[in-house]
Design an enzyme around this catalytic site. Structure first.
Site, PDB file in Angstrom:
ATOM      1  CB  ALA A 181     -17.656  -7.492   4.229  1.00  0.00           C
ATOM      2  CB  CYS A 219      -7.943  -7.014   2.118  1.00  0.00           C
ATOM      3  SG  CYS A 219      -6.599  -5.845   2.141  1.00  0.00           S
ATOM      4  CB  VAL A 255      -0.945   0.009   1.225  1.00  0.00           C
ATOM      5  CG1 VAL A 255      -1.728   1.316   1.284  1.00  0.00           C
ATOM      6  CG2 VAL A 255      -1.896  -1.178   1.157  1.00  0.00           C
TER       7      VAL A 255
END
Length: 480
Positions: free
Chosen positions: A221, A272, A12
């Protein structure tokens, strides 16, 4: 000259800061890390991560207004804006083990910022962190402030690996969360002004801190949920003779649903999705919401089921044993166009096959032998700690060989598993592969990249996720 410093030179921090430096020539950007080997790599011709377009960006700016350094304290002290992009692994022991985020690295970064700062600072959360982390960081900084004022912002990243540079050049949105006080709003404006050099104003969204922190977890999600939804359908398709590609195409034509993230596969991976959902589950439990926690936990359960189902399909097809048989694994990265293997489904598939005493031969165009051996010998959440804190020399797994091309991997193999959708796997000479394999020769396509009919004409027995089953497989149990 405005000075920005980013703590953490990983997937990142590195690309994000390189793009800020490229788009904002008037800002000096320093990326700092305590890992000497990682900073050395950022300063060399062989960058520590593979990302299309990253090389060009770094080479254009490095040494002008983009610097990579291990002198963490100097650059933090000088910066007006400090991004924190450190590992937030899942805890493996203690309170919340297996779900909660471990904020050890975040906390030590915050304490170090408080120690070395001599001027007011804006501290920006760039790592994916649990909701309310900003509050904890704020407390550490204010209790150690020595009269210096800090503003905490949450600026989650929404990069997809393989397209990170493109995502940074043209983001769907830039999210900045801050306090709803005059000082907080001023800090939001300061960060907004950085992004406004190249991002249209209407794509920069300001929210409160908690909304920004939760939006990141929620976005991942929702994406993972789509993959688990289509993977759940793939099992039903195999059982009924439907074709998951046709089903997802039909579903994706509904404009309310859209076609993205509807490709069935052996499972999702990446740094992630699983971590963020586990985090979300833990936060729900802590806030007395067990029904919500269970809802999201199911997304991971389906993903684990899909990987297990794939391994069982391989073993049951081959007369219920792969012991001593060579199985070729094509692709180890969690998706194409990246060398990243974090949480890749290939790890669980390989471990499943090795557990049944198979000999595994792996080929991936971007992943090194050292990385593959490391992944197969590490414990579940070890990968998410800085390299110098990972187990040192992993004991290499004896039944695993890593080879230089797909043909070598498949030579004398009984079965071939495609686990990453690299483009080159679509154009391999499968006749040549078939001729050099043991018979019956099996192809297990975990990414639906091959032309099933063509391969069957050559003589392969083919299993493709969510597609009508080969007659050979119809009598075999799907999941033991």
């Amino acid at each position: 000259m405005v000075k920005i410093c980013c703590i953490g030179a990983g997937y990142v921090g590195g690309p994000t800061m390189a793009v800020i430096a490229l788009k904002c020539p008037s800002i000096e950007v320093a990326v700092v890390d305590i890992s000497v080997s990682r900073i050395t790599a950022w300063n060399s011709d062989q960058l520590p991560i593979y990302e299309p377009g990253l090389d060009e960006v770094v080479k254009q700016c490095r040494g002008k207004n983009l610097f990579f350094s291990t002198d963490v304290e100097k650059h933090v002290a000088e910066a007006e804006i400090v991004f924190v992009s450190v590992n937030t692994p899942t805890k493996t022991r203690g309170l919340g083990a297996g779900k909660a985020a471990d904020l050890t690295y975040w906390e030590s970064a915050a304490r170090m910022i408080a120690d070395v700062s001599k001027s007011d600072k804006i501290v920006v959360e760039k790592s994916t962190v649990p909701v309310k982390t900003a509050e904890a960081i704020e407390k550490i900084l204010t209790h150690n402030s020595k009269g210096i004022k800090y503003q905490i912002l949450s600026n989650p990243e929404f990069l997809a690996e393989g397209t990170a540079i493109e995502d940074l050049f043209k983001p769907d949105r830039v999210l900045i969360g801050g306090r709803e006080t005059p000082e907080g709003q001023k800090a939001i404006k300061a960060l907004k002004d950085v992004y406004a050099h190249w991002v249209p104003e209407d794509r920069i969204i300001a929210t409160n801190l908690w909304s920004a922190e939760l939006s990141k977890l929620a976005a991942n999600a929702f994406l993972a949920q789509r993959i688990s939804s289509v993977n759940a359908m793939s099992a039903l398709c195999e059982a009924t003779g439907a074709d998951v590609s046709q089903v997802s195409h039909a579903v994706g034509k509904d404009t309310r649903i859209g076609p993205k993230f509807l490709n069935s596969s052996v499972g999702f991976g990446g740094s992630c999705f699983q971590k963020d959902i586990l985090n979300l589950v833990y936060i729900c439990e802590c806030n007395g919401l067990p029904e919500v926690a269970n809802y999201w936990r199911q997304v991971i359960k389906i993903n684990d089921y899909q990987k297990k189902r794939f391994v069982n399909r391989v073993v049951s097809s081959m007369f219920n044993t792969v012991s001593g048989k060579k199985i070729a694994i094509l692709g180890f990265a969690f998706k194409k166009d990246t060398g990243d293997t974090r949480e890749t489904p290939a790890i669980d598939v390989c471990k499943g096959l090795l557990g049944d005493k198979a000999n595994v031969s792996v080929y991936d165009p971007q992943v090194t032998e050292d990385q593959i051996q490391r992944d197969l010998s590490m414990n579940k959440f070890d990968w998410d700690h800085p390299v110098h804190l990972q187990p040192l020399s992993p004991t290499s797994v004896k039944q695993v060989s890593v080879v230089w091309d797909a043909y070598e991997a498949a030579k004398d193999a009984h079965g071939l598993c495609i686990l990453t959708e690299w483009d080159e796997f679509k154009t391999l000479d499968y006749q040549r592969i078939y001729n050099n394999m043991q018979k019956p020769a099996f192809v297990f396509d975990g990414r639906n990249v091959v032309n099933v009919e063509k391969l069957r004409e050559i003589g392969f027995i083919v299993y493709s996720i969510g597609k009508p089953l080969d007659p050979w497989l119809k009598d075999m149990p799907a999941v033991a």
